[in-house]
Design a protein around this motif. Structure first.
Motif, PDB file in Angstrom:
ATOM      1  N   MET A   7      -8.613   7.702   2.464  1.00 35.56           N
ATOM      2  CA  MET A   7      -7.907   6.582   3.056  1.00 35.56           C
ATOM      3  C   MET A   7      -6.413   6.828   2.981  1.00 35.56           C
ATOM      4  O   MET A   7      -5.910   7.286   1.970  1.00 35.56           O
ATOM      5  N   ARG A   8      -5.708   6.543   4.028  1.00 37.68           N
ATOM      6  CA  ARG A   8      -4.271   6.779   4.107  1.00 37.68           C
ATOM      7  C   ARG A   8      -3.542   5.794   3.204  1.00 37.68           C
ATOM      8  O   ARG A   8      -3.822   4.607   3.211  1.00 37.68           O
ATOM      9  N   PRO A   9      -2.547   6.271   2.418  1.00 39.89           N
ATOM     10  CA  PRO A   9      -1.793   5.346   1.574  1.00 39.89           C
ATOM     11  C   PRO A   9      -0.933   4.428   2.433  1.00 39.89           C
ATOM     12  O   PRO A   9      -0.405   4.823   3.456  1.00 39.89           O
ATOM     13  N   ILE A  10      -0.816   3.172   2.000  1.00 34.03           N
ATOM     14  CA  ILE A  10       0.073   2.243   2.689  1.00 34.03           C
ATOM     15  C   ILE A  10       1.488   2.602   2.294  1.00 34.03           C
ATOM     16  O   ILE A  10       1.813   2.699   1.126  1.00 34.03           O
ATOM     17  N   ARG A  11       2.323   2.827   3.269  1.00 29.78           N
ATOM     18  CA  ARG A  11       3.689   3.245   3.004  1.00 29.78           C
ATOM     19  C   ARG A  11       4.644   2.193   3.511  1.00 29.78           C
ATOM     20  O   ARG A  11       4.324   1.409   4.367  1.00 29.78           O
ATOM     21  N   ALA A  12       5.829   2.236   3.012  1.00 30.71           N
ATOM     22  CA  ALA A  12       6.863   1.286   3.444  1.00 30.71           C
ATOM     23  C   ALA A  12       7.543   1.810   4.697  1.00 30.71           C
ATOM     24  O   ALA A  12       8.746   1.816   4.810  1.00 30.71           O
ATOM     25  N   ALA A  13       6.745   2.288   5.637  1.00 34.86           N
ATOM     26  CA  ALA A  13       7.296   2.809   6.877  1.00 34.86           C
ATOM     27  C   ALA A  13       7.992   1.688   7.624  1.00 34.86           C
ATOM     28  O   ALA A  13       7.458   0.606   7.754  1.00 34.86           O
ATOM     29  N   CYS A  14       9.146   1.989   8.124  1.00 30.79           N
ATOM     30  CA  CYS A  14       9.883   1.060   8.977  1.00 30.79           C
ATOM     31  C   CYS A  14      10.319  -0.187   8.267  1.00 30.79           C
ATOM     32  O   CYS A  14      10.172  -1.252   8.819  1.00 30.79           O
ATOM     33  N   LEU A  15      10.807  -0.113   7.106  1.00 26.99           N
ATOM     34  CA  LEU A  15      11.331  -1.331   6.494  1.00 26.99           C
ATOM     35  C   LEU A  15      12.276  -1.937   7.504  1.00 26.99           C
ATOM     36  O   LEU A  15      13.261  -2.534   7.214  1.00 26.99           O
TER      37      LEU A  15
ATOM     38  N   ARG B 232      14.209  -4.747   2.030  1.00 27.71           N
ATOM     39  CA  ARG B 232      13.127  -4.816   1.041  1.00 27.71           C
ATOM     40  C   ARG B 232      11.866  -5.319   1.729  1.00 27.71           C
ATOM     41  O   ARG B 232      11.855  -6.399   2.321  1.00 27.71           O
ATOM     42  N   LEU B 233      10.818  -4.520   1.610  1.00 23.90           N
ATOM     43  CA  LEU B 233       9.543  -4.865   2.215  1.00 23.90           C
ATOM     44  C   LEU B 233       9.033  -6.182   1.643  1.00 23.90           C
ATOM     45  O   LEU B 233       8.945  -6.350   0.428  1.00 23.90           O
ATOM     46  N   ALA B 234       8.703  -7.137   2.516  1.00 26.53           N
ATOM     47  CA  ALA B 234       8.210  -8.447   2.087  1.00 26.53           C
ATOM     48  C   ALA B 234       6.710  -8.592   2.349  1.00 26.53           C
ATOM     49  O   ALA B 234       6.000  -9.194   1.543  1.00 26.53           O
ATOM     50  N   GLN B 235       6.236  -8.074   3.464  1.00 26.24           N
ATOM     51  CA  GLN B 235       4.823  -8.136   3.823  1.00 26.24           C
ATOM     52  C   GLN B 235       4.469  -6.900   4.625  1.00 26.24           C
ATOM     53  O   GLN B 235       5.281  -6.406   5.405  1.00 26.24           O
ATOM     54  N   GLN B 236       3.227  -6.424   4.432  1.00 25.55           N
ATOM     55  CA  GLN B 236       2.750  -5.291   5.215  1.00 25.55           C
ATOM     56  C   GLN B 236       1.234  -5.346   5.297  1.00 25.55           C
ATOM     57  O   GLN B 236       0.572  -5.563   4.285  1.00 25.55           O
ATOM     58  N   SER B 237       0.702  -5.181   6.501  1.00 29.25           N
ATOM     59  CA  SER B 237      -0.739  -5.135   6.711  1.00 29.25           C
ATOM     60  C   SER B 237      -1.063  -3.882   7.503  1.00 29.25           C
ATOM     61  O   SER B 237      -0.329  -3.512   8.416  1.00 29.25           O
ATOM     62  N   ARG B 238      -2.171  -3.266   7.157  1.00 30.86           N
ATOM     63  CA  ARG B 238      -2.605  -2.051   7.837  1.00 30.86           C
ATOM     64  C   ARG B 238      -3.893  -2.346   8.587  1.00 30.86           C
ATOM     65  O   ARG B 238      -4.787  -3.010   8.060  1.00 30.86           O
ATOM     66  N   PHE B 239      -3.971  -1.849   9.821  1.00 28.75           N
ATOM     67  CA  PHE B 239      -5.135  -2.046  10.663  1.00 28.75           C
ATOM     68  C   PHE B 239      -5.661  -0.674  11.100  1.00 28.75           C
ATOM     69  O   PHE B 239      -5.274  -0.160  12.149  1.00 28.75           O
ATOM     70  N   PRO B 240      -6.525  -0.068  10.274  1.00 28.60           N
ATOM     71  CA  PRO B 240      -7.018   1.275  10.586  1.00 28.60           C
ATOM     72  C   PRO B 240      -8.090   1.255  11.681  1.00 28.60           C
ATOM     73  O   PRO B 240      -8.863   0.304  11.792  1.00 28.60           O
ATOM     74  N   ILE B 241      -8.134   2.307  12.448  1.00 31.76           N
ATOM     75  CA  ILE B 241      -9.172   2.495  13.466  1.00 31.76           C
ATOM     76  C   ILE B 241     -10.525   2.731  12.784  1.00 31.76           C
ATOM     77  O   ILE B 241     -11.545   2.242  13.222  1.00 31.76           O
ATOM     78  N   ASN B 242     -10.508   3.488  11.691  1.00 36.45           N
ATOM     79  CA  ASN B 242     -11.718   3.813  10.926  1.00 36.45           C
ATOM     80  C   ASN B 242     -11.587   3.216   9.525  1.00 36.45           C
ATOM     81  O   ASN B 242     -11.239   3.934   8.589  1.00 36.45           O
ATOM     82  N   PRO B 243     -11.845   1.918   9.342  1.00 40.14           N
ATOM     83  CA  PRO B 243     -11.689   1.321   8.013  1.00 40.14           C
ATOM     84  C   PRO B 243     -12.427   2.124   6.943  1.00 40.14           C
ATOM     85  O   PRO B 243     -13.588   2.457   7.098  1.00 40.14           O
ATOM     86  N   GLY B 244     -11.703   2.446   5.879  1.00 36.80           N
ATOM     87  CA  GLY B 244     -12.278   3.235   4.790  1.00 36.80           C
ATOM     88  C   GLY B 244     -12.362   4.717   5.084  1.00 36.80           C
ATOM     89  O   GLY B 244     -12.758   5.497   4.218  1.00 36.80           O
ATOM     90  N   GLY B 245     -11.997   5.134   6.296  1.00 31.11           N
ATOM     91  CA  GLY B 245     -12.075   6.539   6.675  1.00 31.11           C
ATOM     92  C   GLY B 245     -10.707   7.200   6.684  1.00 31.11           C
ATOM     93  O   GLY B 245      -9.714   6.650   6.211  1.00 31.11           O
ATOM     94  N   ALA B 246     -10.679   8.376   7.243  1.00 28.62           N
ATOM     95  CA  ALA B 246      -9.438   9.158   7.324  1.00 28.62           C
ATOM     96  C   ALA B 246      -8.468   8.505   8.305  1.00 28.62           C
ATOM     97  O   ALA B 246      -8.876   7.766   9.209  1.00 28.62           O
ATOM     98  N   PRO B 247      -7.176   8.769   8.140  1.00 26.43           N
ATOM     99  CA  PRO B 247      -6.195   8.277   9.112  1.00 26.43           C
ATOM    100  C   PRO B 247      -6.564   8.758  10.517  1.00 26.43           C
ATOM    101  O   PRO B 247      -7.104   9.852  10.690  1.00 26.43           O
ATOM    102  N   ALA B 248      -6.277   7.922  11.508  1.00 32.01           N
ATOM    103  CA  ALA B 248      -6.635   8.250  12.887  1.00 32.01           C
ATOM    104  C   ALA B 248      -5.544   7.806  13.835  1.00 32.01           C
ATOM    105  O   ALA B 248      -4.800   6.857  13.557  1.00 32.01           O
ATOM    106  N   GLN B 249      -5.479   8.484  14.969  1.00 32.00           N
ATOM    107  CA  GLN B 249      -4.560   8.065  16.010  1.00 32.00           C
ATOM    108  C   GLN B 249      -4.914   6.634  16.405  1.00 32.00           C
ATOM    109  O   GLN B 249      -6.079   6.302  16.594  1.00 32.00           O
TER     110      GLN B 249
END
Length: 168
Positions: free
Chosen positions: A1-9, A48-65
């Motif tokens: 699973m891809r780590p959640i990063r503070a991309a684009c603060l 400073r990051l206040a909220q972040q949500s990730r919406f993966p194409i393959n939940p629980g799987g590898a990062p995907a386009q």
């Protein structure tokens, strides 16, 4: 699973009432603050990051386009005063060679809004999120003729320094 990063603060993420093409109103770093058309300013802010949500194409799987991250950050001047906020989305466009994301960010500021867009590379590499440069694509209100770029550096987990090179 891809780590959640503070991309684009926020691109950078990036940019408060201090960005208005008018006299500087606070303690952010500001150079070349001449008045009038064609004004050039360099402004430094902390996000400073206040909220972040990730919406993966393959939940629980590898990062995907197509994986998406939605975020909101709070912006501060160098004295720690809250001066605005930013929100945006980043979409994974590549998962090989360290990965890449395309980000679209809006800065909600007292004088209007600023739009920033661009790519982040190396998002899947271990370690802190990489530095990036994004372009200012437009704005509203006091920023309706804004152009320039935003450079972002990670300075702590969930915290980025934005250097805004702004022309109005």
């Amino acid at each position: 699973m891809r780590p959640i990063r503070a991309a684009c603060l926020g691109t950078a993420t990036a940019l408060v009432s201090l960005l208005a093409c008018a006299p500087v109103a606070s303690a952010a770093t500001d150079t070349d603050s001449a008045a009038g058309e064609g004004q050039h300013r360099v402004i430094t802010l902390i996000g400073r990051l206040a909220q972040q949500s990730r919406f993966p194409i393959n939940p629980g799987g590898a990062p995907a386009q197509g994986d998406r991250t939605v975020f909101r950050s709070v912006l501060f001047d160098q004295d720690g005063k809250e001066v605005g906020e930013t929100g945006g989305t980043c979409t994974t466009t590549r998962v090989d060679n360290g990965g890449a994301e395309e980000c679209v960010v809006t800065y909600n500021l007292p004088g209007g809004q600023l739009s920033v867009q661009g790519m982040l590379f190396g998002i899947l590499n271990p370690g802190p999120p990489p530095s990036f440069d994004n372009g200012i694509t437009g704005g509203t209100g006091e920023f309706d003729r804004a152009r320039g770029s935003v450079h972002a550096d990670t300075i702590a987990p969930g915290t980025r320094r934005f250097t805004i090179d702004l022309y109005c």
